[in-house]
Design an enzyme around this catalytic site. Structure first.
Site, PDB file in Angstrom:
ATOM      1  N   ASP A 233      38.207  37.315  37.191  1.00 35.89           N
ATOM      2  CA  ASP A 233      39.087  38.473  37.233  1.00 35.89           C
ATOM      3  C   ASP A 233      38.970  39.178  35.889  1.00 35.89           C
ATOM      4  OD1 ASP A 233      41.671  40.152  37.695  1.00 35.89           O
ATOM      5  OD2 ASP A 233      41.532  38.919  39.503  1.00 35.89           O
TER       6      ASP A 233
ATOM      7  N   HIS B  51      39.271  44.460  38.726  1.00 36.71           N
ATOM      8  CA  HIS B  51      39.535  43.067  38.347  1.00 36.71           C
ATOM      9  C   HIS B  51      38.313  42.446  37.672  1.00 36.71           C
ATOM     10  CE1 HIS B  51      43.466  42.823  40.255  1.00 36.71           C
ATOM     11  NE2 HIS B  51      42.956  43.444  41.311  1.00 36.71           N
TER      12      HIS B  51
ATOM     13  N   GLU C 266      42.147  47.162  44.850  1.00 39.63           N
ATOM     14  CA  GLU C 266      42.917  47.695  43.718  1.00 39.63           C
ATOM     15  C   GLU C 266      42.053  48.405  42.666  1.00 39.63           C
ATOM     16  OE1 GLU C 266      46.896  44.946  43.787  1.00 39.63           O
ATOM     17  OE2 GLU C 266      45.237  44.192  42.582  1.00 39.63           O
TER      18      GLU C 266
END
Length: 621
Positions: free
Chosen positions: A281, A335, A406
């Protein structure tokens, strides 16, 4: 004369060393007389013995009824003193978790046996590789039985003979693997004959796991424990869903390999079969890969908090023997930050942008920020190296998770290098323009993956996102290659299935195990997880299954067991059995399974007061 009179007499006569010596002799004589008097009085009548009340259990109307019996011992070492033994054969499914789906008959008879007497017959397995696999799987089985024998189990001459038959040659476990099995136990003299038949080694392993749950102990730590097995059993069983998963995030917090293996053990004992490893991440990149060593050098929290290439390979083998696939996730393009920051100084340009940028709320959903640079060709070059190393470890054609959620468009839209490229290439700087750029990133990444994997057309999994909205997904992602893991929107999975996409369910409002430990989220009990029905879709075969997810912002190695287990096991029965009933009818099997996980060494959380655990049916709401 009392002891005080004697002492006065001695001291009055002479307060010297001789007097002291005489005093000691007198005290000894007095104590001897008193002890003899007490002994004589004991001979005159029955001894006054300390009594206890010990636990006792009896199966009445499919319920283990608890009572207390007077005893001269602190523990009831008899057969009726074990709730585990009582629940072994009490009720239609005994203490099995998950409950079988096709046919289940568990008789009331049990038989004692000795751990050292267990024998396996694998002569009827399909091929040599199957026999080698089962050799390791049976060692796991015996090891789990040994954990019941603490501090020890007494010996018995009864010999369990476990015959295992498979009909198809060994292959790696995959989405299409047949995991069904049948199991039958019966006694023949001083032998217990157990027959497990399956198409594949993974079905046979599931049969072994069911057999493990048909074993319990009674006795005490002082008298020793005795192993017993349900001796009149016939079961036919198969799972309802092929993808039965658990996800662990090892990027926000590092977890030792021993912890990961412990969770895989719990998965295997719950018949969960996919470990989704969210390995990287923006926070960290802990994978130490030979083709891209700088990723972990720059991305790991410390040199000690990495997963070596050998450890990853060993983990894959460890999981396979326990019937668990490992699907690795390299999250991108969002991420991704720490681990990628060395590109510029090494002549590769900025392969990641917005890394650690602040104020973070402008550039990402949580700190630290970081997003891969979609216009830098070196980004794909190094992604290819990462893919290459992992593909070399994974079974051929294994699915791979590319993350994909995201994406903060404002990160790209405030990076001069990217906006200049967009203008030069006549791309609009609006949402649609960046969605096009985002989808182009996925296309380029997939091209690199396929180049390293060969022509195997592996399933590529991505999280649901702005790119997977049912209204636009067909423009951006090929349904023949991409599986969507849906974590938002309860109706989105059904809509995606209508379009022909394969779907994995991971809805945050049910299956996110970190919820309830940070603001604006609610804790999901095992009952909520169990009661959540799988969606009904036009083509149910495209709903592959589901998984619980432990994101690790607010959990580390000290508490992860109790935050995951036994709740993750609730989903195991939902996916294996897809029961029409709700949690109350499963509660005492679930409580027994929680105890089983504790025996295996997990610090599984408690879900009910001890009184309720002991009193079947008294606390069910």
């Amino acid at each position: 004369m009392t002891l005080s009179h004697l002492m006065y007499f001695v001291f009055k006569r002479r307060k010297t060393m001789t007097g002291c010596t005489l005093l000691a002799g007198v005290i000894l004589l007095y104590l001897t007389v008193v002890v003899r008097q007490n002994t004589a009085s004991d001979d005159d009548g029955p001894a006054e013995k300390v009594s206890y009340f010990v636990k006792s259990y009896k199966c009445i109307n499919n319920t283990c009824i608890f009572s207390k019996l007077p005893s001269v011992e602190k523990e009831n070492s008899g057969l009726d003193g074990s709730i585990d033994v009582c629940r072994l054969t009490c009720g239609r499914y005994g203490s099995l978790w998950p409950k079988p789906t096709v046919n289940t008959t568990i008789g009331k008879s049990i038989i004692e046996f000795g751990l050292d007497n267990i024998k396996f017959d694998t002569s009827l397995m399909a091929d040599q590789l199957s026999k080698e696999y089962m050799s390791e799987a049976t060692q796991v089985f015996v090891s789990s039985i040994k954990k019941l024998c603490v501090p020890n189990c007494v010996s018995y001459t009864t010999t369990p003979i476990i015959s295992i038959t498979t009909s198809t040659p060994f292959d790696y476990i995959k989405l299409t693997t047949n995991e069904s099995y049948s199991l039958k136990t019966n006694t023949e003299g001083d032998r217990i004959v157990i027959n497990i038949e399956a198409k594949t080694v993974y079905g046979a392993r599931n049969g072994l796991e069911t057999l493990r749950q048909l074993v319990a102990t009674y006795g005490s730590s002082l008298s020793g424990k005795t192993l017993v097995m349900a001796s009149d059993v016939q079961i036919s069983d198969q799972p309802m869903y092929a993808y039965r998963g658990f996800m662990l995030d090892t990027a926000r917090h590092y977890f030792p390999m021993t912890t990961i293996k412990r969770h895989i053990d719990a998965m295997a004992h719950s018949k969960l079969n996919v470990f989704h490893w969210h390995a990287t991440d923006s926070h960290s990149f802990p994978l130490d890969l030979p083709s891209a060593p700088l990723m972990s050098k720059y991305g790991a929290y410390s040199p000690d908090e990495i997963y070596s290439f050998k450890e990853i390979r060993d983990l894959l083998r460890y999981a396979l023997v326990r019937g668990v696939r490992i699907i690795i996730e390299i999250d991108s393009p969002a991420h991704a930050g720490n681990g990628w920051q060395w590109g510029n100084s090494s002549g590769y340009g900025d392969m990641a942008v917005c890394v650690d940028k602040s104020p973070w709320k402008k550039y990402c959903v949580q700190p630290p920020c970081g997003q891969l640079n979609p216009i830098n060709t070196n980004t794909y070059k190094w992604l290819g190296k990462i893919y290459k190393d992992l593909i070399n470890l994974l079974p051929k054609g294994e699915a791979f998770h590319m993350g994909g959620d995201e994406v903060a468009l404002n990160c790209w839209n405030t990076t001069t290098e990217i906006t200049n490229w967009m203008k030069t290439n006549n791309r609009s700087l609006d949402e649609e323009g960046y969605l096009d750029l985002w989808s182009q990133f996925h296309a380029n990444s997939l091209s690199e993956y396929d180049k390293e994997a060969g022509e195997v057309n592996s399933d590529i999994i991505v999280w649901s996102s702005g790119l997977t909205e049912p209204e636009i997904i067909e423009k951006y992602l090929d349904k023949k290659r991409y599986t969507v893991e849906a974590w938002e929107g309860s109706n989105i999975p059904v809509e995606l299935v209508k379009l022909g996409y394969k779907v994995i369910i991971a809805l945050k409002d049910v299956y996110y195990l970190d919820h309830g430990f940070w603001s604006s989220t609610n804790y999901h009990t095992w009952k909520q997880i169990y009661n959540n029905k799988m969606p009904k879709a036009d083509n149910p075969n495209l709903v592959l299954g589901a998984e619980t997810c432990m994101w690790s912002e607010y959990v580390d190695d000290n508490a992860v067991d109790s935050k995951v287990w036994p709740r993750a096991a609730a989903l195991a029965e939902r996916l294996w059995s897809n029961p029409t009933t709700n949690a109350p009818s499963a509660e005492y099997r679930f409580l027994q399974h929680r105890e089983r996980l504790v025996t295996l060494g997990l610090k599984a959380d408690t879900v009910t007061p001890e009184w309720c655990y002991l009193h079947d049916g008294k606390c069910i709401l």
